[in-house]
Design a protein around this motif. Sequence first.
Motif, mmCIF file in Angstrom:
data_model
loop_
_atom_site.group_PDB
_atom_site.id
_atom_site.type_symbol
_atom_site.label_atom_id
_atom_site.label_comp_id
_atom_site.label_asym_id
_atom_site.label_seq_id
_atom_site.Cartn_x
_atom_site.Cartn_y
_atom_site.Cartn_z
ATOM 1 N N ALA A 98 0.844 -1.205 0.000
ATOM 2 C CA ALA A 98 0.000 0.000 0.000
ATOM 3 C C ALA A 98 0.873 1.246 0.000
ATOM 4 N N PHE A 99 0.428 2.284 -0.669
ATOM 5 C CA PHE A 99 1.142 3.561 -0.632
ATOM 6 C C PHE A 99 0.920 4.224 0.721
ATOM 7 N N SER A 100 -0.320 4.175 1.219
ATOM 8 C CA SER A 100 -0.646 4.841 2.477
ATOM 9 C C SER A 100 -1.901 4.231 3.081
ATOM 10 N N VAL A 101 -2.064 4.478 4.376
ATOM 11 C CA VAL A 101 -3.288 4.125 5.092
ATOM 12 C C VAL A 101 -3.799 5.419 5.707
ATOM 13 N N VAL A 102 -5.027 5.768 5.378
ATOM 14 C CA VAL A 102 -5.634 6.998 5.888
ATOM 15 C C VAL A 102 -6.828 6.606 6.742
ATOM 16 N N GLY A 103 -6.910 7.179 7.934
ATOM 17 C CA GLY A 103 -8.002 6.854 8.846
ATOM 18 C C GLY A 103 -9.245 7.680 8.588
ATOM 19 N N LYS A 104 -10.377 7.019 8.646
ATOM 20 C CA LYS A 104 -11.664 7.706 8.542
ATOM 21 C C LYS A 104 -12.056 8.266 9.908
ATOM 22 N N ASP A 105 -11.339 7.869 10.947
ATOM 23 C CA ASP A 105 -11.755 8.173 12.310
ATOM 24 C C ASP A 105 -11.839 9.654 12.633
ATOM 25 N N SER A 106 -11.154 10.510 11.895
ATOM 26 C CA SER A 106 -11.279 11.930 12.185
ATOM 27 C C SER A 106 -12.599 12.468 11.650
ATOM 28 N N ALA A 107 -13.336 11.614 10.975
ATOM 29 C CA ALA A 107 -14.685 11.887 10.484
ATOM 30 C C ALA A 107 -14.863 13.273 9.887
ATOM 31 N N GLY A 108 -15.547 13.296 8.804
ATOM 32 C CA GLY A 108 -15.859 14.565 8.182
ATOM 33 C C GLY A 108 -14.841 14.989 7.149
ATOM 34 N N LYS A 109 -14.900 16.275 6.850
ATOM 35 C CA LYS A 109 -14.124 16.789 5.726
ATOM 36 C C LYS A 109 -12.624 16.750 5.959
ATOM 37 N N ASN A 110 -12.146 16.801 7.207
ATOM 38 C CA ASN A 110 -10.700 16.764 7.437
ATOM 39 C C ASN A 110 -10.100 15.440 6.985
ATOM 40 N N ALA A 111 -10.773 14.336 7.253
ATOM 41 C CA ALA A 111 -10.286 13.032 6.792
ATOM 42 C C ALA A 111 -10.297 12.978 5.266
#
Length: 164
Positions: A98-111
């Motif tokens: 994988a190039f990266s793992v991004v968390g949805k946990d910050s919820a909303g537009k910042n994620a």
Amino acid sequence: MIPVLYVDDDPDFLEICSLFFERTGEIEIDTASSAPDAMEKMASGTYECIISDYLMPGMNGIQFLRELRSSGNTTPFILFTSFDDEQNIKEEAYRNGAFSVVGKDSAGKNAIHGLIRTIYWAVLYSGGLKRPVDFGPATRFGAQENNDERKQNGIDHESVRSET
């Protein structure tokens, strides 16, 4: 335009993210609700980046990544997850390419803004981006929304001075 395939079994998340991606004016988004659906779309289309949720029925995001890599597909892959055991998932995702793992946990537009920046970096790093790109469209939208919110709440742009 950067052609991106986004795979997620949550139709609401697909729709919300797609709207943000389209707002950039730089990302052409195609969506799939499962890994098998994504593989069908990949047979007839070319993408510069693939984004996948982790927890999906039938085949999870890392199994999907393994399938892609075993078939010789080297398209930058971003895992976008809200799964609780994120550290173990990150390690496994990186081990599988994988190039990266991004968390949805910050919820909303910042994620979502973080995801958009990661898309730009993945495509740039892979050599797919052949022209200069303003890395800030999503950030600009977010900054404008934050500025509008500050104005509505009577907060000006100057730093807050502490009284000592």
